[in-house]
Scaffold this motif. Structure first.
Motif, PDB file in Angstrom:
ATOM      1  N   MET A   1     -17.335 -87.412  28.286  1.00 42.79           N
ATOM      2  CA  MET A   1     -17.204 -85.981  28.132  1.00 42.79           C
ATOM      3  C   MET A   1     -17.276 -85.864  27.429  1.00 42.79           C
ATOM      4  SD  MET A   1     -14.858 -87.260  30.974  1.00 42.79           S
ATOM      5  CE  MET A   1     -13.885 -86.175  31.160  1.00 42.79           C
ATOM      6  N   LYS A   2     -17.650 -84.131  28.198  1.00 41.83           N
ATOM      7  CA  LYS A   2     -18.256 -82.712  27.100  1.00 41.83           C
ATOM      8  C   LYS A   2     -17.153 -82.351  27.149  1.00 41.83           C
ATOM      9  CE  LYS A   2     -22.221 -83.885  30.188  1.00 41.83           C
ATOM     10  NZ  LYS A   2     -21.787 -85.162  30.127  1.00 41.83           N
ATOM     11  N   ALA A   3     -17.557 -80.519  26.615  1.00 38.29           N
ATOM     12  CA  ALA A   3     -16.917 -79.421  26.173  1.00 38.29           C
ATOM     13  C   ALA A   3     -17.244 -78.614  26.264  1.00 38.29           C
ATOM     14  CB  ALA A   3     -15.574 -79.468  25.674  1.00 38.29           C
ATOM     15  N   ILE A   4     -17.474 -77.679  27.114  1.00 42.03           N
ATOM     16  CA  ILE A   4     -18.336 -75.776  26.970  1.00 42.03           C
ATOM     17  C   ILE A   4     -17.020 -75.097  26.961  1.00 42.03           C
ATOM     18  CG2 ILE A   4     -19.800 -74.206  27.192  1.00 42.03           C
ATOM     19  CD1 ILE A   4     -20.925 -76.740  29.156  1.00 42.03           C
ATOM     20  N   MET A   5     -16.867 -73.932  25.854  1.00 38.40           N
ATOM     21  CA  MET A   5     -16.234 -72.925  25.246  1.00 38.40           C
ATOM     22  C   MET A   5     -16.975 -71.373  25.823  1.00 38.40           C
ATOM     23  SD  MET A   5     -13.595 -71.352  22.132  1.00 38.40           S
ATOM     24  CE  MET A   5     -12.642 -72.781  22.806  1.00 38.40           C
ATOM     25  N   VAL A   6     -16.953 -71.122  26.693  1.00 39.18           N
ATOM     26  CA  VAL A   6     -17.604 -69.219  26.450  1.00 39.18           C
ATOM     27  C   VAL A   6     -16.494 -68.146  26.148  1.00 39.18           C
ATOM     28  CG1 VAL A   6     -19.206 -67.867  27.658  1.00 39.18           C
ATOM     29  CG2 VAL A   6     -18.793 -69.961  28.381  1.00 39.18           C
ATOM     30  N   MET A   7     -17.073 -67.402  24.757  1.00 42.82           N
ATOM     31  CA  MET A   7     -15.576 -67.046  24.020  1.00 42.82           C
ATOM     32  C   MET A   7     -16.380 -65.290  24.105  1.00 42.82           C
ATOM     33  SD  MET A   7     -13.622 -67.339  20.939  1.00 42.82           S
ATOM     34  CE  MET A   7     -12.618 -66.059  20.400  1.00 42.82           C
ATOM     35  N   PHE A   8     -15.857 -64.249  24.319  1.00 43.95           N
ATOM     36  CA  PHE A   8     -16.340 -62.975  24.609  1.00 43.95           C
ATOM     37  C   PHE A   8     -15.323 -62.449  23.242  1.00 43.95           C
ATOM     38  CE2 PHE A   8     -17.183 -64.126  28.623  1.00 43.95           C
ATOM     39  CZ  PHE A   8     -18.927 -63.856  28.319  1.00 43.95           C
ATOM     40  N   ASP A   9     -15.626 -61.588  22.229  1.00 44.90           N
ATOM     41  CA  ASP A   9     -14.847 -60.716  21.724  1.00 44.90           C
ATOM     42  C   ASP A   9     -14.813 -59.727  22.360  1.00 44.90           C
ATOM     43  OD1 ASP A   9     -14.155 -58.688  19.524  1.00 44.90           O
ATOM     44  OD2 ASP A   9     -14.535 -60.442  18.283  1.00 44.90           O
ATOM     45  N   SER A  10     -13.096 -58.853  22.463  1.00 41.41           N
ATOM     46  CA  SER A  10     -12.944 -57.257  23.426  1.00 41.41           C
ATOM     47  C   SER A  10     -12.286 -57.438  24.830  1.00 41.41           C
ATOM     48  CB  SER A  10     -13.535 -56.377  22.431  1.00 41.41           C
ATOM     49  OG  SER A  10     -13.281 -56.291  21.087  1.00 41.41           O
ATOM     50  N   LEU A  11     -12.683 -58.568  25.297  1.00 39.80           N
ATOM     51  CA  LEU A  11     -12.584 -58.366  26.244  1.00 39.80           C
ATOM     52  C   LEU A  11     -11.523 -58.276  27.513  1.00 39.80           C
ATOM     53  CD1 LEU A  11     -14.671 -59.351  29.045  1.00 39.80           C
ATOM     54  CD2 LEU A  11     -13.303 -61.620  29.144  1.00 39.80           C
ATOM     55  N   ASN A  12     -11.547 -57.280  28.025  1.00 34.84           N
ATOM     56  CA  ASN A  12      -9.963 -56.305  28.161  1.00 34.84           C
ATOM     57  C   ASN A  12     -10.060 -57.248  30.188  1.00 34.84           C
ATOM     58  OD1 ASN A  12      -8.335 -54.861  29.838  1.00 34.84           O
ATOM     59  ND2 ASN A  12      -8.618 -53.114  28.688  1.00 34.84           N
ATOM     60  N   ARG A  13      -8.820 -57.587  30.039  1.00 36.60           N
ATOM     61  CA  ARG A  13      -8.585 -58.698  31.471  1.00 36.60           C
ATOM     62  C   ARG A  13      -8.960 -57.232  32.645  1.00 36.60           C
ATOM     63  NH1 ARG A  13      -3.477 -59.123  33.145  1.00 36.60           N
ATOM     64  NH2 ARG A  13      -3.080 -61.199  33.682  1.00 36.60           N
ATOM     65  N   GLU A  14      -8.390 -56.373  32.360  1.00 35.56           N
ATOM     66  CA  GLU A  14      -8.425 -55.169  33.325  1.00 35.56           C
ATOM     67  C   GLU A  14      -9.461 -54.851  34.143  1.00 35.56           C
ATOM     68  OE1 GLU A  14      -5.830 -52.247  32.558  1.00 35.56           O
ATOM     69  OE2 GLU A  14      -4.007 -53.628  32.059  1.00 35.56           O
ATOM     70  N   MET A  15     -10.515 -55.012  33.414  1.00 38.59           N
ATOM     71  CA  MET A  15     -11.926 -54.471  33.632  1.00 38.59           C
ATOM     72  C   MET A  15     -12.896 -55.840  34.323  1.00 38.59           C
ATOM     73  SD  MET A  15     -11.758 -52.144  32.315  1.00 38.59           S
ATOM     74  CE  MET A  15     -11.785 -50.994  30.846  1.00 38.59           C
ATOM     75  N   LEU A  16     -11.909 -56.985  34.726  1.00 36.11           N
ATOM     76  CA  LEU A  16     -12.767 -58.544  35.767  1.00 36.11           C
ATOM     77  C   LEU A  16     -12.139 -57.817  37.289  1.00 36.11           C
ATOM     78  CD1 LEU A  16     -12.476 -60.788  33.137  1.00 36.11           C
ATOM     79  CD2 LEU A  16     -14.498 -59.542  33.174  1.00 36.11           C
ATOM     80  N   GLU A  17     -12.504 -57.795  37.418  1.00 32.44           N
ATOM     81  CA  GLU A  17     -12.034 -58.820  38.977  1.00 32.44           C
ATOM     82  C   GLU A  17     -11.514 -59.622  39.716  1.00 32.44           C
ATOM     83  OE1 GLU A  17     -15.492 -57.533  42.884  1.00 32.44           O
ATOM     84  OE2 GLU A  17     -16.742 -58.371  41.097  1.00 32.44           O
ATOM     85  N   PRO A  18     -11.061 -60.366  38.790  1.00 33.87           N
ATOM     86  CA  PRO A  18     -10.540 -61.699  39.052  1.00 33.87           C
ATOM     87  C   PRO A  18      -8.955 -61.293  38.713  1.00 33.87           C
ATOM     88  CG  PRO A  18     -12.345 -62.749  38.511  1.00 33.87           C
ATOM     89  CD  PRO A  18     -12.696 -61.190  38.265  1.00 33.87           C
ATOM     90  N   TYR A  19      -8.517 -60.216  37.893  1.00 36.50           N
ATOM     91  CA  TYR A  19      -7.446 -59.361  36.808  1.00 36.50           C
ATOM     92  C   TYR A  19      -7.278 -58.191  38.178  1.00 36.50           C
ATOM     93  CZ  TYR A  19      -7.034 -63.559  33.624  1.00 36.50           C
ATOM     94  OH  TYR A  19      -7.366 -64.170  32.830  1.00 36.50           O
TER      95      TYR A  19
END
Length: 586
Positions: A1-19
């Motif tokens: 098993m493997k895992a990847i985390m992609v982490m951003f800084d100061s990412l406002n959820r209201e600026m993303l289409e899924p939200y």
């Protein structure tokens, strides 16, 4: 098993289409939504950058005990636990705070790491103008960031930019190791943290006419003289950088497709906190209350065990859950001191997580939400608080001897592995969070938090839930006192109501209690006298008493006049800057 985390800084959820964002196109975040579970009630915990990362390592709230600082000797570290249990861990990042004093113990917990330079004001490249500015003692004494100006001259193409370098090394890791098993890769970029520096290709979708003075670096300040054009411009600059983040996220998803990593690889996409771009008449973070735009953050997880996609989860989650989830995924028992919960069962079976979550800054409000109500509990006037640490460093400096001269040793907390810690008196910061008072919002009916609610019954319920979680976190006793809570038992509704009435009145100097005060004027007085030697407070207060003797109402403007009277010309501008911040109470 493997895992990847992609982490951003100061990412406002209201600026993303899924939200729900419609004006910024983020096709790869939407693609991620199709390939994962989207969490709708994810909240920050400890604020801001490195406190959040300490939560990410330790799986517990840290902001009740200390502010910005390194991993402590007694801390459990998720990537180190993985490493010690046969899981290879690799960090690739351009987050400059990792190589400052206050973050220097984090990246060494991984099996290996790559650090990419040049973000923000990273002390990286050198040109003659930087040396000359140092000779003139301009570094840190002007609004210009000379390091950032020099760095940008070396970042003249997209492939040289720190985010691009960070993702490239992460993609190289995947290319080289996709056939191997038992590894965890953390791809972590400082973007879209300010400054909002991006190449022209990302700005094309947001072309606009702007002749103002703001570049791509918003101030840490309330909206004052900035216009709607200024706000629009800064939002466009942020949006351009969001689209760059979206582009590089797409490259990771491409690798997931290319090597069919969906079969055996956990994917987490997250951030540490959001950001304000004019909402609530504020820029940025750190000074104002932790509004939803800062506290309510995006989170996406794909679990290759359950393989659930295109679904949403509404349970309360936080960054402290992610280390526990990763340990669970690799079948490693979580340490007893981790407070987070594994989200694998929530993803698979929609199982509950918790009823409430805490969040906040060490020096400011303690906040709590149940997903419908948000309660921001302000500190009480005249209360002290402390840093508990064995690693006395701030963000980019060591503690000064003057800070530590009166330190004492604190008996071990439950989570410090029988180790005592230093107990060092903490500083409030530039302005006192008491200025804002306590606040209660119903975010179900008022998601933009435009209307505070006065409901002492609901406030009492939230306050007692807060007390419970603080005690479960082994909160220092003086923290309960600082927030007006009893050491034992619960707080009554009558005491909540009494404290609300005292919030402003208790801060007015005795000789002026008969006067009416604008709330902002009270805040200015209390903040300004914090910067004065104790022996001068009565003198400057008497000057104020004399100047308003014929006034029925003491206004903010009169406090600015008072500042001009009591401070020499060279100090007055800084005091007025503090007064502008202090006069805000929303």
């Amino acid at each position: 098993m493997k895992a990847i985390m992609v982490m951003f800084d100061s990412l406002n959820r209201e600026m993303l289409e899924p939200y729900g964002c419609e004006w910024i196109k983020t096709p790869n975040f939407d693609r991620l939504r199709q390939e994962s579970v989207t969490f709708d009630s994810n909240y920050v915990a400890s604020m801001p950058c490195m406190p959040a990362r300490r939560d990410l390592h330790t799986g517990r709230y840290n902001f009740q005990h200390r502010s910005w600082g390194p991993i402590e000797p007694f801390d459990d570290s998720m990537p180190e636990l993985l490493k010690n249990n046969g899981i290879y861990t690799h960090l690739t990042t351009d987050h400059k705070h990792y190589w400052e004093d206050g973050g220097a113990t984090y990246h060494n917990r991984y099996s290996s790491f790559e650090l990419h330079r040049g973000q923000e004001g990273d002390n990286w490249k050198v040109l003659p103008e930087l040396i000359e500015a140092t000779h003139q003692c301009l570094i840190g004494n002007s609004q210009r960031n000379y390091y950032d100006e020099v760095n940008r001259k070396f970042l003249d193409s997209e492939e040289k930019m720190p985010q691009a370098q960070t993702f490239k090394s992460g993609l190289d890791f995947i290319d080289a190791n996709h056939k191997e098993d038992n590894w965890f890769l953390q791809i972590e970029t400082f973007d879209p943290h300010e400054p909002f520096f991006s190449q022209e290709i990302y700005k094309k979708a947001f072309e606009h006419n702007y002749d103002g003075t703001l570049g791509d670096w918003p101030p840490y300040y309330p909206i004052t003289n900035e216009t709607s054009k200024d706000i629009e411009h800064m939002r466009y600059e942020y949006a351009a950088l969001i689209t760059m983040c979206d582009f590089y996220l797409g490259k990771v998803l491409d690798k997931m497709d290319e090597y069919n990593l969906w079969e055996d690889t956990l994917l987490i996409v997250n951030t540490d906190h959001g950001f304000l771009l004019g909402e609530h008449d504020w820029w940025s973070k750190s000074i104002m209350p932790v509004y939803e735009e800062i506290a309510h953050t995006p989170l996406f997880i794909y679990d290759p065990i359950s393989k659930i996609k295109k679904e949403r989860r509404h349970q309360l989650t936080q960054i402290i859950d992610l280390p526990v989830t990763l340990l669970d995924f690799f079948n490693i028992k979580k340490p007893k001191d981790m407070q987070g919960v594994s989200l694998l069962s929530t993803i698979a079976n929609n199982s509950p997580t918790r009823k409430h979550v805490l969040f906040g800054y060490h020096n400011a409000h303690t906040n709590i939400t149940d997903g419908e109500w948000v309660y921001m509990r302000a500190p009480r006037e005249g209360t002290e608080f402390y840093e508990y640490t064995l690693m006395p460093t701030h963000m980019s400096s060591r503690f000064q001897p003057s800070e530590m001269i009166n330190l004492t040793l604190q008996e071990p907390f439950k989570f410090t592995k029988n180790l005592p810690t230093m107990k060092i008196k903490a500083n409030i910061g530039l302005t006192d969070p008491i200025n804002f008072g306590s606040k209660l919002f119903n975010i179900k009916n008022d998601p933009k938090q435009q209307h505070e609610i006065l409901d002492s019954s609901q406030e009492t319920e939230m306050a007692n839930a807060m007390i419970k979680l603080m005690k479960e976190n082994d909160c220092p006793p003086e923290r309960l006192t600082r927030f007006g809570f009893p050491q034992e038992g619960t707080i009554s509704q009558s005491l909540i109501e009494k404290q609300r009435k005292e919030e402003v009145q208790v801060r007015i100097p005795e000789a002026l209690k008969s006067k009416k005060w604008e709330r902002g004027a009270v805040n200015i007085y209390c903040d300004i006298i914090r910067y004065l030697p104790e022996e001068h407070v009565s003198t400057v207060t008497n000057i104020l008493i004399s100047s308003v003797s014929n006034k029925e109402l003491i206004t903010v403007q009169e406090m600015f006049t008072w500042i001009d009277t009591v401070f020499p010309p060279e100090q007055s501008p800084m005091m007025k800057y503090i007064a502008v911040l202090s006069s805000r109470f929303h």
